[in-house]
Design a protein around this motif. Sequence first.
Motif, PDB file in Angstrom:
ATOM      1  N   ASP A 146      -4.539  -3.822   6.852  1.00 42.62           N
ATOM      2  CA  ASP A 146      -4.671  -3.858   5.130  1.00 42.62           C
ATOM      3  C   ASP A 146      -6.086  -4.166   4.339  1.00 42.62           C
ATOM      4  OD1 ASP A 146      -2.474  -4.777   5.352  1.00 42.62           O
ATOM      5  OD2 ASP A 146      -1.757  -7.071   4.567  1.00 42.62           O
ATOM      6  N   LYS A 147      -7.266  -3.980   5.454  1.00 41.45           N
ATOM      7  CA  LYS A 147      -7.972  -4.038   4.782  1.00 41.45           C
ATOM      8  C   LYS A 147      -8.661  -2.666   5.358  1.00 41.45           C
ATOM      9  CE  LYS A 147      -9.455  -8.496   4.802  1.00 41.45           C
ATOM     10  NZ  LYS A 147     -10.984  -9.175   4.133  1.00 41.45           N
ATOM     11  N   GLN A 158      -8.893   8.069   6.434  1.00 39.48           N
ATOM     12  CA  GLN A 158      -7.528   7.437   6.535  1.00 39.48           C
ATOM     13  C   GLN A 158      -6.271   8.186   6.173  1.00 39.48           C
ATOM     14  OE1 GLN A 158      -7.753   5.892   2.293  1.00 39.48           O
ATOM     15  NE2 GLN A 158      -8.082   3.842   2.941  1.00 39.48           N
ATOM     16  N   MET A 199      -2.052   6.273  -3.184  1.00 40.73           N
ATOM     17  CA  MET A 199      -3.885   6.638  -3.414  1.00 40.73           C
ATOM     18  C   MET A 199      -4.574   7.702  -3.392  1.00 40.73           C
ATOM     19  SD  MET A 199      -3.949   4.611  -0.523  1.00 40.73           S
ATOM     20  CE  MET A 199      -5.586   4.036  -0.131  1.00 40.73           C
ATOM     21  N   THR A 233       0.362  -1.592   0.343  1.00 40.09           N
ATOM     22  CA  THR A 233      -0.123  -0.167  -0.462  1.00 40.09           C
ATOM     23  C   THR A 233       0.904   1.173  -0.249  1.00 40.09           C
ATOM     24  OG1 THR A 233      -1.860  -0.933   1.199  1.00 40.09           O
ATOM     25  CG2 THR A 233      -1.804   1.083   1.292  1.00 40.09           C
ATOM     26  N   PHE A 293      -6.993  -0.350   4.564  1.00 39.97           N
ATOM     27  CA  PHE A 293      -6.432   0.836   3.482  1.00 39.97           C
ATOM     28  C   PHE A 293      -6.877   0.071   2.227  1.00 39.97           C
ATOM     29  CE2 PHE A 293      -3.447   2.429   6.819  1.00 39.97           C
ATOM     30  CZ  PHE A 293      -3.145   4.071   6.128  1.00 39.97           C
ATOM     31  N   SER A 294      -6.732  -0.660   1.747  1.00 43.46           N
ATOM     32  CA  SER A 294      -7.679  -1.799   0.776  1.00 43.46           C
ATOM     33  C   SER A 294      -8.521  -2.575   0.709  1.00 43.46           C
ATOM     34  CB  SER A 294      -6.519  -2.005  -0.477  1.00 43.46           C
ATOM     35  OG  SER A 294      -6.588  -2.459  -1.060  1.00 43.46           O
ATOM     36  N   LEU A 307     -10.060  -4.483  -1.571  1.00 43.78           N
ATOM     37  CA  LEU A 307      -9.267  -5.924  -2.091  1.00 43.78           C
ATOM     38  C   LEU A 307      -8.574  -6.488  -1.197  1.00 43.78           C
ATOM     39  CD1 LEU A 307      -9.685  -4.432  -5.422  1.00 43.78           C
ATOM     40  CD2 LEU A 307     -11.947  -5.848  -4.168  1.00 43.78           C
ATOM     41  N   ALA A 308      -7.918  -6.150  -0.479  1.00 40.91           N
ATOM     42  CA  ALA A 308      -6.765  -6.617   0.491  1.00 40.91           C
ATOM     43  C   ALA A 308      -7.018  -8.413   0.974  1.00 40.91           C
ATOM     44  CB  ALA A 308      -6.211  -6.415   1.695  1.00 40.91           C
TER      45      ALA A 308
END
Length: 158
Positions: free
Chosen positions: A114-115, A60, A54, A49, A117-118, A120-121
């Motif tokens: 992780d999830k 965030q 992004m 990430t 920030f994304s 789809l992680a």
Amino acid sequence: MSYCTVDDVCTAFPRFARNAPNSIQDTHIQDWIDDRKSRIRSALYARATDPDAMQLTPDQANFLRALNRDGAVSDLGDALEGNVSLQPGEYSQAAARRASFERQISEIKQGLYDKFFSPLAKTVEIEPTLGGTAGGETDGSTAAERGENKAFSKDQTF
């Protein structure tokens, strides 16, 4: 560009006079902010990430600002505490902020964010290793496998 500003960091110490002669200058504080930002970014980058590449959501951005601020406040606090002596047991804001910063960096490295920030992680869900009733967990092994001496045991009558 860092995630927080010098103003964000200095508000943690209301009596701190910014840019006073023989005092810590804003440029030095900005260096600390930039150093902490690079640690945050490298921890996130290791998790695939890149927050600088992004479009951050408000949550965030707030998370990164607070984390960047914690790291820089701990550095400023260490410098300020170098001029005074804390009494034994006295609360150190710098130490508390550093502990918070280091804990969250560790959590980032473990993939706990992780999830965040994304969506789809593909983070592996951590399953609890213990089961049963609280306080009564067992690992499934027998006393002999654990090498326990069963010559005397609970509720044994003689």
